[in-house]
Write a protein that holds these residues in place. Structure first.
Motif, PDB file in Angstrom:
ATOM      1  N   ASN A 371      30.056  30.931  30.617  1.00 24.96           N
ATOM      2  CA  ASN A 371      30.407  31.343  31.760  1.00 24.96           C
ATOM      3  C   ASN A 371      30.362  29.038  32.029  1.00 24.96           C
ATOM      4  O   ASN A 371      30.027  28.027  31.622  1.00 24.96           O
ATOM      5  CB  ASN A 371      29.363  30.867  32.517  1.00 24.96           C
ATOM      6  N   LEU A 372      31.163  28.539  32.931  1.00 24.73           N
ATOM      7  CA  LEU A 372      31.251  27.096  33.017  1.00 24.73           C
ATOM      8  C   LEU A 372      29.957  26.942  34.808  1.00 24.73           C
ATOM      9  O   LEU A 372      30.341  26.752  35.300  1.00 24.73           O
ATOM     10  CB  LEU A 372      32.937  26.870  33.910  1.00 24.73           C
ATOM     11  N   TRP A 373      29.279  26.256  33.995  1.00 24.47           N
ATOM     12  CA  TRP A 373      28.329  25.501  35.407  1.00 24.47           C
ATOM     13  C   TRP A 373      28.430  24.554  36.419  1.00 24.47           C
ATOM     14  O   TRP A 373      28.680  23.648  35.702  1.00 24.47           O
ATOM     15  CB  TRP A 373      26.450  24.993  34.521  1.00 24.47           C
ATOM     16  N   ALA A 374      28.500  23.766  37.410  1.00 24.13           N
ATOM     17  CA  ALA A 374      28.319  22.677  38.006  1.00 24.13           C
ATOM     18  C   ALA A 374      27.242  22.627  38.861  1.00 24.13           C
ATOM     19  O   ALA A 374      26.818  23.218  39.577  1.00 24.13           O
ATOM     20  CB  ALA A 374      29.444  22.894  38.991  1.00 24.13           C
ATOM     21  N   VAL A 375      26.210  21.100  37.497  1.00 27.19           N
ATOM     22  CA  VAL A 375      24.797  21.007  38.864  1.00 27.19           C
ATOM     23  C   VAL A 375      25.557  19.750  39.237  1.00 27.19           C
ATOM     24  O   VAL A 375      26.350  18.873  38.784  1.00 27.19           O
ATOM     25  CB  VAL A 375      24.029  20.469  38.057  1.00 27.19           C
ATOM     26  N   PHE A 376      25.029  19.594  40.969  1.00 29.82           N
ATOM     27  CA  PHE A 376      25.721  18.540  41.986  1.00 29.82           C
ATOM     28  C   PHE A 376      24.479  18.784  42.744  1.00 29.82           C
ATOM     29  O   PHE A 376      24.062  19.390  43.215  1.00 29.82           O
ATOM     30  CB  PHE A 376      27.382  18.590  41.872  1.00 29.82           C
ATOM     31  N   GLY A 377      25.015  16.984  43.284  1.00 29.79           N
ATOM     32  CA  GLY A 377      24.274  16.986  44.754  1.00 29.79           C
ATOM     33  C   GLY A 377      25.411  16.078  45.477  1.00 29.79           C
ATOM     34  O   GLY A 377      26.643  15.681  45.394  1.00 29.79           O
ATOM     35  N   ALA A 401      27.199  27.710  40.558  1.00 22.95           N
ATOM     36  CA  ALA A 401      27.390  26.357  40.594  1.00 22.95           C
ATOM     37  C   ALA A 401      25.283  25.795  41.019  1.00 22.95           C
ATOM     38  O   ALA A 401      24.697  27.013  42.048  1.00 22.95           O
ATOM     39  CB  ALA A 401      27.725  26.527  42.122  1.00 22.95           C
ATOM     40  N   LEU A 402      24.439  25.024  40.833  1.00 22.73           N
ATOM     41  CA  LEU A 402      23.647  24.484  41.119  1.00 22.73           C
ATOM     42  C   LEU A 402      23.325  23.089  42.158  1.00 22.73           C
ATOM     43  O   LEU A 402      23.953  22.551  41.671  1.00 22.73           O
ATOM     44  CB  LEU A 402      22.769  24.435  39.605  1.00 22.73           C
ATOM     45  N   LEU A 403      23.023  23.652  43.200  1.00 25.76           N
ATOM     46  CA  LEU A 403      22.998  22.157  44.473  1.00 25.76           C
ATOM     47  C   LEU A 403      21.880  21.493  44.159  1.00 25.76           C
ATOM     48  O   LEU A 403      20.663  22.548  44.468  1.00 25.76           O
ATOM     49  CB  LEU A 403      23.182  23.150  45.601  1.00 25.76           C
ATOM     50  N   THR A 404      21.687  20.309  43.763  1.00 24.10           N
ATOM     51  CA  THR A 404      20.675  19.451  43.513  1.00 24.10           C
ATOM     52  C   THR A 404      20.367  17.788  44.571  1.00 24.10           C
ATOM     53  O   THR A 404      21.509  17.695  44.955  1.00 24.10           O
ATOM     54  CB  THR A 404      20.180  19.821  42.290  1.00 24.10           C
ATOM     55  N   SER A 405      20.032  17.782  44.145  1.00 25.10           N
ATOM     56  CA  SER A 405      20.093  15.855  44.768  1.00 25.10           C
ATOM     57  C   SER A 405      20.885  14.918  43.776  1.00 25.10           C
ATOM     58  O   SER A 405      21.243  14.950  42.330  1.00 25.10           O
ATOM     59  CB  SER A 405      18.053  15.539  44.878  1.00 25.10           C
ATOM     60  N   ASP A 406      20.977  13.935  44.366  1.00 23.81           N
ATOM     61  CA  ASP A 406      21.566  12.920  44.078  1.00 23.81           C
ATOM     62  C   ASP A 406      21.111  12.006  44.099  1.00 23.81           C
ATOM     63  O   ASP A 406      20.200  11.486  43.735  1.00 23.81           O
ATOM     64  CB  ASP A 406      23.424  13.206  44.588  1.00 23.81           C
ATOM     65  N   ASN A 407      21.464  10.680  45.023  1.00 21.89           N
ATOM     66  CA  ASN A 407      20.260   9.605  45.649  1.00 21.89           C
ATOM     67  C   ASN A 407      20.638   9.993  46.802  1.00 21.89           C
ATOM     68  O   ASN A 407      21.176   9.394  47.624  1.00 21.89           O
ATOM     69  CB  ASN A 407      21.578   8.454  45.778  1.00 21.89           C
ATOM     70  N   PRO A 408      19.262  10.240  47.405  1.00 19.00           N
ATOM     71  CA  PRO A 408      19.476  10.438  49.313  1.00 19.00           C
ATOM     72  C   PRO A 408      19.095   9.223  49.469  1.00 19.00           C
ATOM     73  O   PRO A 408      19.160   9.394  50.846  1.00 19.00           O
ATOM     74  CB  PRO A 408      18.108  11.264  48.992  1.00 19.00           C
ATOM     75  N   HIS A 432      22.576  28.769  43.053  1.00 21.96           N
ATOM     76  CA  HIS A 432      20.735  28.349  42.793  1.00 21.96           C
ATOM     77  C   HIS A 432      21.196  26.515  43.636  1.00 21.96           C
ATOM     78  O   HIS A 432      21.862  26.050  43.889  1.00 21.96           O
ATOM     79  CB  HIS A 432      20.542  28.116  41.365  1.00 21.96           C
ATOM     80  N   GLU A 433      19.861  26.656  44.238  1.00 20.07           N
ATOM     81  CA  GLU A 433      19.583  25.444  44.965  1.00 20.07           C
ATOM     82  C   GLU A 433      18.281  24.945  44.343  1.00 20.07           C
ATOM     83  O   GLU A 433      17.011  25.872  44.043  1.00 20.07           O
ATOM     84  CB  GLU A 433      19.584  25.810  46.119  1.00 20.07           C
ATOM     85  N   ILE A 434      18.188  23.770  43.400  1.00 23.15           N
ATOM     86  CA  ILE A 434      17.170  23.144  43.464  1.00 23.15           C
ATOM     87  C   ILE A 434      17.206  21.739  43.981  1.00 23.15           C
ATOM     88  O   ILE A 434      17.272  21.441  43.263  1.00 23.15           O
ATOM     89  CB  ILE A 434      16.736  23.353  41.853  1.00 23.15           C
ATOM     90  N   HIS A 435      16.071  21.384  44.360  1.00 22.76           N
ATOM     91  CA  HIS A 435      15.928  20.180  44.986  1.00 22.76           C
ATOM     92  C   HIS A 435      15.597  19.360  44.092  1.00 22.76           C
ATOM     93  O   HIS A 435      16.157  17.883  43.878  1.00 22.76           O
ATOM     94  CB  HIS A 435      14.943  20.045  46.198  1.00 22.76           C
ATOM     95  N   ASP A 436      14.836  18.952  43.290  1.00 22.86           N
ATOM     96  CA  ASP A 436      14.053  17.699  42.264  1.00 22.86           C
ATOM     97  C   ASP A 436      15.235  18.605  41.264  1.00 22.86           C
ATOM     98  O   ASP A 436      15.610  19.316  40.124  1.00 22.86           O
ATOM     99  CB  ASP A 436      12.785  18.579  42.089  1.00 22.86           C
ATOM    100  N   ARG A 437      15.997  16.872  40.642  1.00 15.90           N
ATOM    101  CA  ARG A 437      17.649  16.661  39.933  1.00 15.90           C
ATOM    102  C   ARG A 437      16.125  17.227  38.537  1.00 15.90           C
ATOM    103  O   ARG A 437      17.247  18.129  37.346  1.00 15.90           O
ATOM    104  CB  ARG A 437      17.664  15.785  39.847  1.00 15.90           C
ATOM    105  N   ARG A 438      15.687  16.865  38.453  1.00 14.28           N
ATOM    106  CA  ARG A 438      14.909  16.821  37.381  1.00 14.28           C
ATOM    107  C   ARG A 438      14.494  18.747  36.547  1.00 14.28           C
ATOM    108  O   ARG A 438      15.024  18.705  35.805  1.00 14.28           O
ATOM    109  CB  ARG A 438      13.961  16.469  36.437  1.00 14.28           C
ATOM    110  N   GLU A 439      14.086  19.002  37.883  1.00 17.20           N
ATOM    111  CA  GLU A 439      14.328  20.551  37.292  1.00 17.20           C
ATOM    112  C   GLU A 439      15.161  21.481  37.327  1.00 17.20           C
ATOM    113  O   GLU A 439      15.240  22.916  36.872  1.00 17.20           O
ATOM    114  CB  GLU A 439      13.299  21.113  38.860  1.00 17.20           C
ATOM    115  N   ALA A 440      16.269  20.651  38.224  1.00 14.09           N
ATOM    116  CA  ALA A 440      17.652  21.978  37.864  1.00 14.09           C
ATOM    117  C   ALA A 440      18.041  21.439  36.338  1.00 14.09           C
ATOM    118  O   ALA A 440      19.338  23.000  36.186  1.00 14.09           O
ATOM    119  CB  ALA A 440      17.919  21.031  39.319  1.00 14.09           C
TER     120      ALA A 440
END
Length: 498
Positions: A371-377, A401-408, A432-440
């Motif tokens: 599997n290819l993952w994309a962790v991005f914000g 796909a894992l939606l997370t934060s970048d630089n708000p 997946h959606e995890i707002h905290d980038r470290r946790e993502a």
């Protein structure tokens, strides 16, 4: 040697201060020194403060003020196009007071690839025994000693000061990134750009330029410099014609060279073979055919390497000698930077546009076993229109796909996530959606399986996360490694099932 402002600029308004000895130019009213000229650029966000800055500069000892509009002050002169003149002024001033053999400048523009190409050019020339400075997003300085940069392209005064300093330190060359903002605002004016390269163009900075056409026109400015000797253009890009036309219209009549991985060009790549160790390909040129073994991942890094090799060759180096050191290239930090963990691969990349993310995922699809993952914000206070496009690029290109934060930045993160999901059909995708980038990042590390590749996109080389206008330390590479280390020390199974 003493120099006056009158030596730099002749105006109808000749005043006493123009003939006094000049001790420099300044853009910061807080740092202006006695005998300097303060350049009062209009503040687009706070125009009423421009006059306040000018008054403050005079109080701090400025010889006089040069402004874009009339500020109604004594010891001031209006120069409407000062933004486009001050780089040349700074260069003249520095050369008059401390003469030095100027560096030869190789510049690159494009939405994606600027940082990697400029860094590779600097590495190639360094491996040929030359001192080469590099200036751009991931830092400024003479390799390998770089300092963090505030902008992709510095303001004209600081840019000229840096180039002059590098020349004093013995650098013969400088490989610099030319951003669209920098080109349009005249920050590179005063640079005798000898070799210019163009990588590609896709949607970015429309909050500033308004349209893709205006964005492309700004980029084409790199090929209009009077000192230009060589223009190097990616023939495969949809906006190549605009760059070619700009180069052809340049009265300097630069040599125009094209490169391609799909069609006939001055430099053409064929027979690309990809592996987790990089890419091998055949390079066809007027000088003959060459076998190239690159340690860099990805199709676009084949293009980036190609632009770098041509730039270095046109600076006066033997192509075969350059190709011989390709295996030693490292590339820029945060650009397809690989962290290996047994049979899993984690890739940190700066991809922060829909096209860049698409290209990263498309490239790595060739390599992934499972599997290819994309962790991005998506960044706050920037083009909102590209946010759902980023999400769609992740869904189209990745298995997870894992939606997370970048630089708000100063924007409400909830609004950013709402924009990222606007109009998107998620039903057939693993998301997946995890707002905290470290946790993502921890989640991705803890759930990625043997044979998976995880892309952590958007921030690349950055070592901070900006939230509510405050920058907090954060480094994707460090976070990935910390999560891997924590997983290895855990009593849980090495790679838990999803």
């Amino acid at each position: 040697m003493s120099i006056t402002f009158q030596d730099l600029y002749t105006a109808e308004k000749i005043t006493e201060w123009m003939s006094k000895p000049l001790s420099g130019l300044s853009l910061d009213s807080r740092k202006v020194e006695a005998g300097q000229i303060f350049i009062a650029l209009n503040s687009f966000s706070q125009p009423e403060k421009t006059r306040q800055f000018a008054v403050s500069a005079l109080a701090n000892g400025a010889l006089a003020v040069v402004s874009e509009v009339d500020l109604g002050l004594e010891h001031s002169v209006v120069v409407p196009d000062v933004r486009h003149l001050m780089g040349q002024w700074q260069k003249q001033y520095l050369q008059a007071t401390t003469p030095v053999q100027a560096v030869r400048i190789l510049a690159v523009t494009g939405t994606n690839g600027k940082t990697t190409i400029s860094r590779l050019v600097a590495e190639l020339l360094t491996l040929q025994g030359e001192k080469c400075a590099v200036m751009g997003t991931t830092g400024n300085g003479i390799l390998p000693n770089l300092e963090a940069s505030s902008h992709t392209t510095l303001d004209a005064l600081h840019l000229q000061s840096a180039l002059h300093e590098y020349a004093q330190q013995g650098a013969a060359f400088a490989a610099i990134e030319a951003s669209s903002h920098g080109l349009e605002q005249g920050r590179l004016n005063g640079c005798d750009i000898e070799i210019a390269a163009y990588s590609n163009l896709s949607r970015d900075h429309l909050d500033y330029h308004g349209t893709l056409e205006a964005y492309a026109e700004a980029k084409s400015g790199l090929f209009k410099f009077a000192a230009l000797k060589v223009a190097i253009i990616n023939l495969d890009d949809a906006y190549a014609e605009i760059m070619l036309n700009a180069a052809k219209a340049n009265p300097a009549q630069p040599k125009i060279l094209t490169y391609s991985t799909t069609q006939a060009a001055d430099y053409q790549v064929k027979d690309i073979q990809y592996s987790l160790n990089g890419a091998n390909f055949k390079l066809i040129t007027a000088q003959g055919e060459f076998a190239v073994q690159s340690p860099l991942l990805g199709h676009f890094n084949v293009e980036n390497l190609l632009a770098s090799l041509i730039s270095a060759e046109q600076a006066g180096f033997d192509l075969a000698a350059l190709i011989a050191v390709v295996a030693q290239l490292k590339g820029a930090p945060g650009r397809m930077q690989v962290i290996r963990d047994a049979e899993r691969l984690f890739v940190v990349d700066y991809a922060h546009t829909p096209d860049a993310l698409t290209q990263v995922l498309k490239t790595l699809k060739r390599h992934v076993a499972q599997n290819l993952w994309a962790v991005f914000g998506c960044g706050g206070d920037r083009d909102r229109g590209k946010r759902p496009l980023m999400t769609q690029a992740a869904l189209d290109g990745a298995d997870v796909a894992l939606l997370t934060s970048d630089n708000p930045r100063s924007e409400n993160p909830e609004q950013i996530f709402a924009d990222m999901k606007n109009g998107i059909a998620f039903s057939t995708h693993l998301v997946h959606e995890i707002h905290d980038r470290r946790e993502a990042i921890k989640f991705a590390v803890n759930h990625a399986q043997v044979g998976d590749i995880v892309v952590i996109a958007g921030k690349g080389h950055e070592n901070y996360q900006e939230v509510d206008g405050v920058r907090h330390w954060f480094d994707d590479v460090v976070e990935v490694q910390a999560a891997i280390d924590a997983q290895h020390h855990s009593t849980d199974s090495a790679y838990p099932a999803q």
